[in-house]
Scaffold this motif. Structure first.
Motif, short mmCIF file in Angstrom:
data_model
loop_
_atom_site.label_atom_id
_atom_site.label_comp_id
_atom_site.label_asym_id
_atom_site.label_seq_id
_atom_site.Cartn_x
_atom_site.Cartn_y
_atom_site.Cartn_z
N GLU A 13 -31.88 -21.52 -6.47
CA GLU A 13 -31.30 -22.27 -5.36
C GLU A 13 -30.54 -21.33 -4.42
N GLU A 46 -31.86 -21.95 -12.58
CA GLU A 46 -31.98 -22.90 -11.48
C GLU A 46 -30.99 -22.58 -10.37
N GLU A 47 -29.76 -22.25 -10.74
CA GLU A 47 -28.75 -21.90 -9.74
C GLU A 47 -29.14 -20.65 -8.96
#
Length: 201
Positions: A135, A131-132
């Motif tokens: 992003e 997810e990081e």
């Protein structure tokens, strides 16, 4: 119910939808309030805690607030002191009690999460890192991040297919729902979506 603020978490959704519930002086649960034809919300039921100020004979006055969840859990009562509220109005005068209700519900959902089947730390770390990374990618190339998110959807569909079918074989609907922290209807829909069968079968 229309006309009230609710809380949900991304993982558990409406299986654990919370709100501030109202108790009357006799300990009963308040029913919905209907405003007269001169109101912008005329004809619609209102159950938002802040409207229960006893302003008219058709609107009862709240004696206490408590957190309520769609799973039937209810939190402790937080009593209202109308001598202190006075003319301040319930929305302002009861804000502290309403905030306490939201904290109670946060604690409830934390317990739901703790009661769900645990995930290995390695999986949690990978999910968080993925997810990081997406992003971070979105800051330089949003469209690439969209493609990455789409690939994540595809991967989730592939990984979830046999997992859902194995769960259907190994567990009852009640057991699966408890392990996932969902109500049975939501668990059936989730497994059917991943396993690619009709939720009505």
């Amino acid at each position: 119910m229309a006309g009230r603020e609710t809380w949900t978490t991304e993982e558990f959704g409406t299986s654990h939808e919370g709100w501030v519930g109202v108790l009357l002086a006799d300990g009963s649960v308040s029913g919905p309030v209907f405003f007269d034809s001169g109101s912008a919300t005329a004809g619609q039921p209102m159950t938002q805690w802040s409207v229960y100020d006893g302003r008219s004979q058709h609107i009862p006055r709240a004696a206490a607030l408590r957190a309520v969840c769609s799973c039937a859990w209810a939190g402790p009562e937080h009593h209202l002191d109308w001598a202190l509220i006075g003319g301040e109005g319930l929305e302002e005068g009861g804000d502290e009690q309403a905030s306490a209700c939201e904290r109670d519900w946060d604690g409830h959902t934390a317990q739901v999460e703790a009661g769900a089947i645990p995930l290995p730390e390695s999986v949690l770390v990978l999910l968080e890192r993925l997810e990081e990374e997406v992003e971070r990618l979105a800051k330089t190339s949003p469209v690439a991040a969209v493609r990455a998110a789409r690939r994540m959807e595809v991967a989730a569909g592939r990984a979830g297919y046999w997992a859902a079918r194995g769960t259907r074989t190994d567990l009852t609907t009640t057991q699966a729902a408890a392990a996932l922290g969902l109500d049975e209807r939501a668990a059936v829909r989730l497994l059917a979506r991943f396993g690619r069968w009709s939720p009505y079968s």
